[in-house]
Design a protein around this motif. Structure first.
Motif, PDB file in Angstrom:
ATOM      1  N   PRO A  99       0.803  -1.235   0.000  1.00 25.68           N
ATOM      2  CA  PRO A  99       0.000   0.000   0.000  1.00 25.68           C
ATOM      3  C   PRO A  99       0.830   1.277   0.000  1.00 25.68           C
ATOM      4  O   PRO A  99       0.514   2.232  -0.726  1.00 25.68           O
ATOM      5  N   ALA A 100       1.894   1.317   0.811  1.00 19.22           N
ATOM      6  CA  ALA A 100       2.724   2.524   0.872  1.00 19.22           C
ATOM      7  C   ALA A 100       3.434   2.766  -0.453  1.00 19.22           C
ATOM      8  O   ALA A 100       3.509   3.904  -0.940  1.00 19.22           O
ATOM      9  N   LEU A 101       3.950   1.705  -1.057  1.00 19.16           N
ATOM     10  CA  LEU A 101       4.648   1.830  -2.337  1.00 19.16           C
ATOM     11  C   LEU A 101       3.692   2.274  -3.435  1.00 19.16           C
ATOM     12  O   LEU A 101       4.004   3.179  -4.222  1.00 19.16           O
ATOM     13  N   VAL A 102       2.517   1.659  -3.485  1.00 17.94           N
ATOM     14  CA  VAL A 102       1.530   2.007  -4.510  1.00 17.94           C
ATOM     15  C   VAL A 102       1.062   3.451  -4.341  1.00 17.94           C
ATOM     16  O   VAL A 102       0.884   4.184  -5.320  1.00 17.94           O
ATOM     17  N   ALA A 103       0.874   3.880  -3.092  1.00 15.02           N
ATOM     18  CA  ALA A 103       0.398   5.241  -2.835  1.00 15.02           C
ATOM     19  C   ALA A 103       1.418   6.284  -3.282  1.00 15.02           C
ATOM     20  O   ALA A 103       1.065   7.303  -3.887  1.00 15.02           O
ATOM     21  N   ILE A 104       2.698   6.026  -3.008  1.00 17.75           N
ATOM     22  CA  ILE A 104       3.733   6.993  -3.391  1.00 17.75           C
ATOM     23  C   ILE A 104       3.893   7.040  -4.906  1.00 17.75           C
ATOM     24  O   ILE A 104       3.933   8.115  -5.515  1.00 17.75           O
ATOM     25  N   LEU A 105       3.961   5.873  -5.537  1.00 22.03           N
ATOM     26  CA  LEU A 105       4.127   5.837  -6.984  1.00 22.03           C
ATOM     27  C   LEU A 105       2.888   6.347  -7.706  1.00 22.03           C
ATOM     28  O   LEU A 105       2.983   6.900  -8.805  1.00 22.03           O
ATOM     29  N   GLY A 106       1.725   6.166  -7.093  1.00 28.34           N
ATOM     30  CA  GLY A 106       0.493   6.633  -7.711  1.00 28.34           C
ATOM     31  C   GLY A 106       0.213   8.099  -7.493  1.00 28.34           C
ATOM     32  O   GLY A 106      -0.727   8.651  -8.075  1.00 28.34           O
ATOM     33  N   GLY A 107       0.999   8.753  -6.651  1.00 33.44           N
ATOM     34  CA  GLY A 107       0.831  10.178  -6.418  1.00 33.44           C
ATOM     35  C   GLY A 107      -0.176  10.529  -5.351  1.00 33.44           C
ATOM     36  O   GLY A 107      -0.436  11.712  -5.109  1.00 33.44           O
ATOM     37  N   THR A 108      -0.762   9.528  -4.689  1.00 29.58           N
ATOM     38  CA  THR A 108      -1.738   9.816  -3.636  1.00 29.58           C
ATOM     39  C   THR A 108      -1.083  10.036  -2.284  1.00 29.58           C
ATOM     40  O   THR A 108      -1.755  10.393  -1.318  1.00 29.58           O
ATOM     41  N   ALA A 109       0.225   9.808  -2.208  1.00 28.87           N
ATOM     42  CA  ALA A 109       0.969  10.051  -0.971  1.00 28.87           C
ATOM     43  C   ALA A 109       2.247  10.795  -1.311  1.00 28.87           C
ATOM     44  O   ALA A 109       2.775  10.683  -2.423  1.00 28.87           O
ATOM     45  N   SER A 110       2.742  11.566  -0.364  1.00 38.84           N
ATOM     46  CA  SER A 110       3.968  12.327  -0.590  1.00 38.84           C
ATOM     47  C   SER A 110       5.177  11.406  -0.508  1.00 38.84           C
ATOM     48  O   SER A 110       5.110  10.310   0.040  1.00 38.84           O
ATOM     49  N   GLY A 111       6.288  11.888  -1.075  1.00 43.51           N
ATOM     50  CA  GLY A 111       7.525  11.123  -1.001  1.00 43.51           C
ATOM     51  C   GLY A 111       8.067  10.695  -2.335  1.00 43.51           C
ATOM     52  O   GLY A 111       9.162  10.136  -2.413  1.00 43.51           O
ATOM     53  N   ALA A 112       7.321  10.938  -3.419  1.00 41.52           N
ATOM     54  CA  ALA A 112       7.804  10.548  -4.739  1.00 41.52           C
ATOM     55  C   ALA A 112       9.089  11.298  -5.070  1.00 41.52           C
ATOM     56  O   ALA A 112       9.199  12.503  -4.853  1.00 41.52           O
ATOM     57  N   GLY A 113      10.071  10.570  -5.589  1.00 37.47           N
ATOM     58  CA  GLY A 113      11.340  11.182  -5.949  1.00 37.47           C
ATOM     59  C   GLY A 113      12.285  11.377  -4.788  1.00 37.47           C
ATOM     60  O   GLY A 113      13.346  11.969  -4.944  1.00 37.47           O
ATOM     61  N   THR A 114      11.914  10.887  -3.601  1.00 36.77           N
ATOM     62  CA  THR A 114      12.768  11.006  -2.424  1.00 36.77           C
ATOM     63  C   THR A 114      13.096   9.611  -1.906  1.00 36.77           C
ATOM     64  O   THR A 114      12.631   8.597  -2.434  1.00 36.77           O
ATOM     65  N   ALA A 115      13.893   9.575  -0.836  1.00 29.93           N
ATOM     66  CA  ALA A 115      14.254   8.284  -0.258  1.00 29.93           C
ATOM     67  C   ALA A 115      13.045   7.564   0.315  1.00 29.93           C
ATOM     68  O   ALA A 115      13.067   6.344   0.483  1.00 29.93           O
TER      69      ALA A 115
END
Length: 364
Positions: A99-115
């Motif tokens: 869920p955390a990985l899908v949310a970040i890659l899908g743009g629904t959670a912050s953190g894309a492009g960061t560690a």
């Protein structure tokens, strides 16, 4: 894997069974898993680099036939551990539908492009491991710094080489007293400002263009490398030159060259297959602009300068080899090993294996 984490969860290869090793992409079933595999390959093409950078430092290496040979030999280990091994590890420690990985890659959670988007960091958080995510952040900073140094060096030297060959403006040949092509460096350092595009939410299209152009350019680079090597191989064969006389020879040639050429051609031609179904002009040019530009520039240069493809029997296999022979024969001591050089960097054992050279060619 065996329960040595804070939760004592011996997960082993659990995620290879549930949800599975291959994720579905665009389609379902076997076709969807195959498309998922292709998507992973195309994403990896953006980051899998290395051999071409080693060859670029050959002109500035103190002992090119010794150091470059050693550097190329380490490529097998680096690719095996960091790329293939890393891909296997990611599939072991985290599921592709986390869920955390899908949310970040899908743009629904912050953190894309960061560690925070790192699958390792997410896996550590899931297992309750503290401290190591911060270490990953630190390692990522060093990796970014190293990559930036490499790209700056290679881009500068490429531009300088183009200028020397008359394919770029002459003012780029200006160098400092230390041999740094200063104007090439200044031009190259303009491109990092494109990173500020990531600050705008509306810049995704531009970033997609840049990523796809760079990825396609990298694959085309490998295609050119394969073609160049095959031309060299058949030139050696036509002129009766034994490749074993060289400091280093590749295995399983020319078959490796042909396999690499075929595989890279397949990847670059099917890279943007999603633009055909449904048909999208915008997506087509996003994926295939670099391919079209490469072909157009090649044909344009051939027609404009009326150059020809040199037959194998006419290829110059000597070039500057005698000069390099004399240069390497001028050293009075044998080169030292890697670990000795590392020790010398901190000021120890400086006298051993120093790069002392004879004063003139007549002393050789």
């Amino acid at each position: 894997m065996v329960g040595g984490n804070p939760q004592h969860d011996a997960y082993g290869f659990r995620y290879w069974n549930n949800p599975g090793a291959f994720a579905e992409y665009r389609s379902t079933g076997s076709l969807g898993r195959f498309e998922g595999f292709l998507a992973a390959i195309w994403s990896a093409s953006f980051t899998v680099v290395g051999p071409e950078y080693v060859s670029m430092v050959a002109a500035e290496a103190k002992r090119p036939r010794t150091y470059i040979k050693s550097a190329f030999k380490t490529m097998y280990i680096r690719f095996g551990i960091f790329f293939i091994g890393g891909a296997l590890c990611v599939g072991i420690v985290i599921a592709y539908n986390d869920p955390a990985l899908v949310a970040i890659l899908g743009g629904t959670a912050s953190g894309a492009g960061t560690a925070a988007a790192s699958p390792y960091v997410i896996a550590m958080s899931n297992l309750g491991i503290e401290g190591l995510p911060h270490l990953v952040n630190a390692l990522m900073v060093t990796s970014i710094f190293s990559a930036g140094n490499t790209y700056t060096y290679c881009a500068t030297r490429n531009l300088y080489g183009l200028s020397l060959e008359g394919r770029a403006p002459k003012f780029l040949q200006k160098c400092t007293n230390n041999g740094v092509p200063i104007w090439c460096f200044c031009v190259v350092m303009l491109f990092p400002f494109l990173s500020f595009l990531s600050l705008s939410s509306g810049s995704n299209v531009v970033l997609d263009w840049l990523v796809n152009l760079i990825t396609a350019g990298g694959i085309i680079d490998y295609i050119v490398m394969c073609v160049t090597y095959l031309a060299f191989f058949y030139a050696c064969k036509a002129q009766g030159f034994d490749r074993k006389q060289l400091p280093y020879t590749g295995w399983f040639q020319p078959y490796c060259g042909w396999i690499g050429l075929g595989w890279m051609f397949f990847v670059v031609m099917t890279y943007g297959y999603s633009s055909f179904k449904p048909w999208s002009v915008e997506n087509f040019f996003i994926y295939y602009t670099m391919v079209i530009v490469a072909v157009v520039l090649f044909v344009f240069w051939k027609v404009l300068h009326k150059t020809r493809i040199i037959p194998s029997k006419e290829v110059d296999l000597v070039w500057q080899a005698p000069v390099i022979d004399l240069y390497e024969q001028s050293f009075t001591e044998e080169p030292v090993g890697f670990w000795t050089e590392m020790v010398q960097l901190v000021g120890l054992r400086r006298g051993k294996g120093a790069d002392r050279r004879r004063g003139s060619v007549t002393e050789i």
